[in-house]
Design a protein around this motif. Structure first.
Motif, PDB file in Angstrom:
ATOM      1  N   GLY A 298      39.205  72.374 -80.259  1.00 33.58           N
ATOM      2  CA  GLY A 298      38.450  71.802 -81.415  1.00 33.58           C
ATOM      3  C   GLY A 298      38.029  70.118 -81.177  1.00 33.58           C
ATOM      4  N   SER A 299      37.658  69.637 -82.163  1.00 30.65           N
ATOM      5  CA  SER A 299      37.248  68.463 -82.166  1.00 30.65           C
ATOM      6  C   SER A 299      38.309  67.293 -81.408  1.00 30.65           C
ATOM      7  CB  SER A 299      36.909  67.865 -83.391  1.00 30.65           C
ATOM      8  OG  SER A 299      35.891  68.564 -84.032  1.00 30.65           O
ATOM      9  N   PHE A 300      39.582  67.448 -81.696  1.00 29.63           N
ATOM     10  CA  PHE A 300      40.462  66.644 -81.354  1.00 29.63           C
ATOM     11  C   PHE A 300      40.739  66.945 -79.700  1.00 29.63           C
ATOM     12  CE2 PHE A 300      40.205  66.297 -85.817  1.00 29.63           C
ATOM     13  CZ  PHE A 300      39.716  64.849 -85.979  1.00 29.63           C
ATOM     14  N   GLY A 301      40.924  68.043 -79.468  1.00 31.34           N
ATOM     15  CA  GLY A 301      41.209  68.502 -78.070  1.00 31.34           C
ATOM     16  C   GLY A 301      39.942  67.962 -77.191  1.00 31.34           C
ATOM     17  N   GLU A 302      38.602  68.080 -77.634  1.00 33.22           N
ATOM     18  CA  GLU A 302      37.653  67.575 -77.036  1.00 33.22           C
ATOM     19  C   GLU A 302      37.820  66.073 -76.613  1.00 33.22           C
ATOM     20  OE1 GLU A 302      32.705  67.860 -77.213  1.00 33.22           O
ATOM     21  OE2 GLU A 302      33.954  68.477 -78.804  1.00 33.22           O
ATOM     22  N   ARG A 303      38.232  65.281 -77.867  1.00 34.58           N
ATOM     23  CA  ARG A 303      38.421  64.038 -77.759  1.00 34.58           C
ATOM     24  C   ARG A 303      39.393  63.529 -76.389  1.00 34.58           C
ATOM     25  NH1 ARG A 303      38.816  60.793 -83.335  1.00 34.58           N
ATOM     26  NH2 ARG A 303      36.812  62.326 -83.372  1.00 34.58           N
ATOM     27  N   PHE A 304      40.399  64.479 -76.405  1.00 41.23           N
ATOM     28  CA  PHE A 304      41.210  63.983 -75.149  1.00 41.23           C
ATOM     29  C   PHE A 304      40.555  64.309 -73.901  1.00 41.23           C
ATOM     30  CE2 PHE A 304      45.525  64.372 -77.422  1.00 41.23           C
ATOM     31  CZ  PHE A 304      46.071  63.112 -76.948  1.00 41.23           C
ATOM     32  N   VAL A 305      39.486  65.222 -73.814  1.00 46.64           N
ATOM     33  CA  VAL A 305      39.133  65.612 -72.678  1.00 46.64           C
ATOM     34  C   VAL A 305      38.041  64.443 -72.412  1.00 46.64           C
ATOM     35  CG1 VAL A 305      37.003  66.825 -71.493  1.00 46.64           C
ATOM     36  CG2 VAL A 305      39.139  68.117 -72.722  1.00 46.64           C
ATOM     37  N   GLU A 306      37.267  63.864 -73.266  1.00 49.59           N
ATOM     38  CA  GLU A 306      36.355  62.674 -73.182  1.00 49.59           C
ATOM     39  C   GLU A 306      37.097  61.450 -72.881  1.00 49.59           C
ATOM     40  OE1 GLU A 306      34.600  62.399 -77.292  1.00 49.59           O
ATOM     41  OE2 GLU A 306      33.152  64.092 -76.777  1.00 49.59           O
ATOM     42  N   LEU A 307      38.334  61.315 -73.436  1.00 50.70           N
ATOM     43  CA  LEU A 307      39.206  59.909 -72.810  1.00 50.70           C
ATOM     44  C   LEU A 307      39.538  60.361 -71.400  1.00 50.70           C
ATOM     45  CD1 LEU A 307      41.555  59.696 -76.117  1.00 50.70           C
ATOM     46  CD2 LEU A 307      39.696  57.859 -75.393  1.00 50.70           C
ATOM     47  N   CYS A 308      40.117  61.399 -70.908  1.00 51.45           N
ATOM     48  CA  CYS A 308      40.062  61.504 -69.483  1.00 51.45           C
ATOM     49  C   CYS A 308      39.027  61.089 -68.912  1.00 51.45           C
ATOM     50  CB  CYS A 308      40.823  62.837 -69.436  1.00 51.45           C
ATOM     51  SG  CYS A 308      42.392  63.170 -69.908  1.00 51.45           S
ATOM     52  N   GLN A 309      37.915  61.591 -69.331  1.00 51.92           N
ATOM     53  CA  GLN A 309      36.604  61.640 -68.207  1.00 51.92           C
ATOM     54  C   GLN A 309      36.382  60.083 -68.266  1.00 51.92           C
ATOM     55  OE1 GLN A 309      34.003  63.825 -70.840  1.00 51.92           O
ATOM     56  NE2 GLN A 309      34.200  65.697 -69.624  1.00 51.92           N
TER      57      GLN A 309
ATOM     58  N   ILE B 266      40.589  60.122 -65.175  1.00 49.96           N
ATOM     59  CA  ILE B 266      42.066  60.751 -65.050  1.00 49.96           C
ATOM     60  C   ILE B 266      41.459  62.361 -64.571  1.00 49.96           C
ATOM     61  CG2 ILE B 266      44.049  61.780 -66.265  1.00 49.96           C
ATOM     62  CD1 ILE B 266      43.804  58.586 -66.098  1.00 49.96           C
ATOM     63  N   PRO B 267      41.888  62.621 -63.513  1.00 50.29           N
ATOM     64  CA  PRO B 267      41.815  63.978 -63.011  1.00 50.29           C
ATOM     65  C   PRO B 267      42.308  65.000 -63.992  1.00 50.29           C
ATOM     66  CG  PRO B 267      42.228  62.615 -61.273  1.00 50.29           C
ATOM     67  CD  PRO B 267      42.684  61.761 -62.332  1.00 50.29           C
ATOM     68  N   HIS B 268      41.621  66.129 -64.307  1.00 54.43           N
ATOM     69  CA  HIS B 268      42.093  66.828 -65.464  1.00 54.43           C
ATOM     70  C   HIS B 268      41.286  68.422 -65.083  1.00 54.43           C
ATOM     71  CE1 HIS B 268      38.724  65.116 -67.330  1.00 54.43           C
ATOM     72  NE2 HIS B 268      38.421  66.241 -67.952  1.00 54.43           N
ATOM     73  N   THR B 269      42.072  69.405 -65.744  1.00 50.26           N
ATOM     74  CA  THR B 269      41.460  70.472 -66.003  1.00 50.26           C
ATOM     75  C   THR B 269      41.484  70.961 -67.510  1.00 50.26           C
ATOM     76  OG1 THR B 269      42.181  71.423 -63.786  1.00 50.26           O
ATOM     77  CG2 THR B 269      41.842  73.097 -65.336  1.00 50.26           C
ATOM     78  N   GLU B 270      40.500  71.445 -68.062  1.00 56.16           N
ATOM     79  CA  GLU B 270      40.285  71.843 -69.373  1.00 56.16           C
ATOM     80  C   GLU B 270      40.696  73.181 -69.562  1.00 56.16           C
ATOM     81  OE1 GLU B 270      36.813  71.791 -72.742  1.00 56.16           O
ATOM     82  OE2 GLU B 270      36.548  70.751 -70.631  1.00 56.16           O
ATOM     83  N   ILE B 271      41.472  73.638 -70.842  1.00 58.03           N
ATOM     84  CA  ILE B 271      41.570  74.948 -71.136  1.00 58.03           C
ATOM     85  C   ILE B 271      40.793  74.941 -72.475  1.00 58.03           C
ATOM     86  CG2 ILE B 271      43.273  76.622 -72.205  1.00 58.03           C
ATOM     87  CD1 ILE B 271      45.436  75.263 -70.815  1.00 58.03           C
ATOM     88  N   HIS B 272      39.738  75.523 -72.317  1.00 59.93           N
ATOM     89  CA  HIS B 272      38.689  75.760 -73.334  1.00 59.93           C
ATOM     90  C   HIS B 272      39.033  76.682 -74.262  1.00 59.93           C
ATOM     91  CE1 HIS B 272      35.101  75.834 -75.800  1.00 59.93           C
ATOM     92  NE2 HIS B 272      34.990  74.638 -75.446  1.00 59.93           N
ATOM     93  N   LEU B 273      39.325  76.693 -75.598  1.00 62.40           N
ATOM     94  CA  LEU B 273      39.635  77.593 -76.616  1.00 62.40           C
ATOM     95  C   LEU B 273      38.250  77.765 -77.536  1.00 62.40           C
ATOM     96  CD1 LEU B 273      43.295  77.009 -77.154  1.00 62.40           C
ATOM     97  CD2 LEU B 273      42.291  78.599 -75.585  1.00 62.40           C
ATOM     98  N   ASP B 274      38.381  78.936 -78.021  1.00 62.03           N
ATOM     99  CA  ASP B 274      37.257  79.381 -79.040  1.00 62.03           C
ATOM    100  C   ASP B 274      37.934  78.637 -80.450  1.00 62.03           C
ATOM    101  OD1 ASP B 274      35.499  80.280 -77.482  1.00 62.03           O
ATOM    102  OD2 ASP B 274      36.064  82.468 -77.994  1.00 62.03           O
TER     103      ASP B 274
ATOM    104  N   PHE C  14      50.702  67.361 -69.113  1.00 62.38           N
ATOM    105  CA  PHE C  14      49.893  68.290 -70.014  1.00 62.38           C
ATOM    106  C   PHE C  14      49.772  67.530 -71.184  1.00 62.38           C
ATOM    107  CE2 PHE C  14      49.548  71.774 -72.927  1.00 62.38           C
ATOM    108  CZ  PHE C  14      49.356  72.907 -72.223  1.00 62.38           C
ATOM    109  N   VAL C  15      48.424  67.712 -71.697  1.00 56.49           N
ATOM    110  CA  VAL C  15      48.050  66.851 -72.916  1.00 56.49           C
ATOM    111  C   VAL C  15      47.488  67.883 -74.017  1.00 56.49           C
ATOM    112  CG1 VAL C  15      46.242  65.228 -73.763  1.00 56.49           C
ATOM    113  CG2 VAL C  15      47.286  65.074 -71.379  1.00 56.49           C
ATOM    114  N   VAL C  16      47.893  67.781 -75.277  1.00 59.67           N
ATOM    115  CA  VAL C  16      47.725  68.724 -76.407  1.00 59.67           C
ATOM    116  C   VAL C  16      47.929  68.332 -77.651  1.00 59.67           C
ATOM    117  CG1 VAL C  16      50.237  69.535 -76.556  1.00 59.67           C
ATOM    118  CG2 VAL C  16      48.289  71.204 -77.215  1.00 59.67           C
ATOM    119  N   ASN C  17      46.854  68.636 -78.683  1.00 52.03           N
ATOM    120  CA  ASN C  17      47.109  68.280 -79.994  1.00 52.03           C
ATOM    121  C   ASN C  17      48.071  69.414 -80.550  1.00 52.03           C
ATOM    122  OD1 ASN C  17      43.907  68.041 -79.004  1.00 52.03           O
ATOM    123  ND2 ASN C  17      44.456  66.377 -80.082  1.00 52.03           N
ATOM    124  N   MET C  18      49.033  69.053 -81.087  1.00 50.38           N
ATOM    125  CA  MET C  18      49.922  69.944 -81.559  1.00 50.38           C
ATOM    126  C   MET C  18      49.572  71.136 -82.563  1.00 50.38           C
ATOM    127  SD  MET C  18      53.821  69.607 -82.965  1.00 50.38           S
ATOM    128  CE  MET C  18      54.706  70.811 -84.169  1.00 50.38           C
TER     129      MET C  18
END
Length: 358
Positions: free
Chosen positions: A85-96, A100-108, A129-133
């Motif tokens: 969702g929006s906040f998981g995507e925000r963590f992805v953007e911050l790593c970019q 920070i090398p990262h792999t994204e688990i993209h969920l619907d 491991f980075v997650v929005n609980m």
């Protein structure tokens, strides 16, 4: 106005009263004592491991998300980031942004995280491991025990955004082996926005102390050093910090974190029962106590939001983007009661009678 959003939320009278006072000078022993007390209460409520610390950051939850990525992770890490969702995507953007090398688990949207998503990533050299609980944008609560097992089995640093779930859903930092927990003042802490908190385990503190990040305002090394004496490196949101202390002491007096989580869970269950006969479907198969995401059968979700706001003086949480007309959210955090749930349910029943909810 009755506020069922997920932040800012309604505050207690005692918390609101502090907001009406003059803001005191803060470089004093008295303010330091308040801050040190707040740190101990947060550590207790988070069930943080011995030796953990709290950094109080003047800034929204995103400020602490960025501070964590900058100060705890480095270019030598290899992170797994859950994006549901929006906040998981925000963590992805911050790593970019911070490389920070990262792999994204993209969920619907509203899709739960499962063992099947994690299994291919086991023993692949990941370090964090980075997650929005709780993915606030959809109301999904991720399976933290499952994530914890995966991180322990693979020796991963666990960074948890609990911004909307701290004090609303069970969270034991020590048992989960979490190294970072992030939360914000305007969620279940039920204070005005402006302050976010980062709880750091000893392992995370070691990373902060060795960090060479070229940053001043979001430098956690500075925050922790000043925090030793109950202070912050720069002028904080003094009034909000005093309100946080009041709220933490309220929770302690009312039975502590377990009682607060139980109260929020009961509010969520009460609301969901009261709308069971309505043309609304739960959007998430694993909802947080903090929020109920709802899919209307026929009425556009944003229309429900505007009708409740304009005609009934009740705020719920709209969604944006592709979910604008698909989902709206009802929060259960802050100074809400079962009677407030009844008021909202009655308003929605009235909308049904008027043909505005179908």
């Amino acid at each position: 106005m009755l506020n069922f959003t997920v932040g800012p939320v309604m505050s207690s009278e005692a918390v609101r009263a502090i907001g009406g006072q003059h803001v005191p000078y803060f470089r004093t022993p008295e303010f330091s004592e308040v801050m040190l007390q707040s740190e101990q209460l947060v550590l207790r409520f988070a069930c943080a491991p011995e030796g953990s610390r709290v950094a109080f950051m003047t800034g929204s939850g995103t400020a602490s998300m960025e501070a964590t990525v900058m100060n705890v992770l480095t270019a030598s890490d290899k992170a797994i980031v859950v994006n549901g969702g929006s906040f998981g995507e925000r963590f992805v953007e911050l790593c970019q942004i911070h490389q920070i090398p990262h792999t994204e688990i993209h969920l619907d949207f509203c899709q739960p995280l499962t063992e099947a998503h994690l299994a291919p990533l086991a023993n692949q050299g990941y370090t964090a491991f980075v997650v929005n609980m709780g993915e606030t944008s959809t109301g999904v609560l991720y399976d933290m025990p499952m994530i914890s097992r995966f991180c322990k089995e693979n020796g991963l640093l666990l960074i948890v955004d609990a911004i909307s779930t701290f004090l609303a859903d069970p969270f034991n930092m020590a048992e989960l082996g979490a190294d970072v927990m992030i939360t914000g003042s305007q969620k279940a802490l039920a204070c005005p926005p402006g302050v976010s908190l980062i709880v750091l385990s000893p392992r995370a503190i070691e990373r902060v102390e060795s960090s060479t990040t070229p940053c001043m305002y979001l430098n956690l090394k500075l925050a922790l050093k000043n925090g030793e004496r109950g202070q912050t490196p720069f002028t904080p949101a003094v009034g909000v910090l005093l309100q946080i202390n009041q709220r933490l002491r309220e929770i302690e007096a009312q039975g502590g974190v377990d009682a607060e989580v139980k109260r929020t869970a009961a509010l969520a269950a009460d609301f969901r029962q009261k709308i069971a006969d309505m043309p609304l479907r739960l959007a998430s198969p694993s909802p947080s106590n903090a929020v109920t995401s709802l899919r209307p059968v026929a009425t556009p979700a944003y229309q429900i939001f505007t009708t409740l706001k304009d005609e009934y003086q009740i705020w719920v949480c709209p969604n944006g983007g592709v979910l604008r007309d698909e989902i709206f959210r009802v929060g259960h955090i802050g100074a809400l009661t079962p009677a407030d749930n009844t008021t909202l349910a009655e308003a929605m029943h009235d909308m049904m009678k008027r043909g505005l909810l179908k």
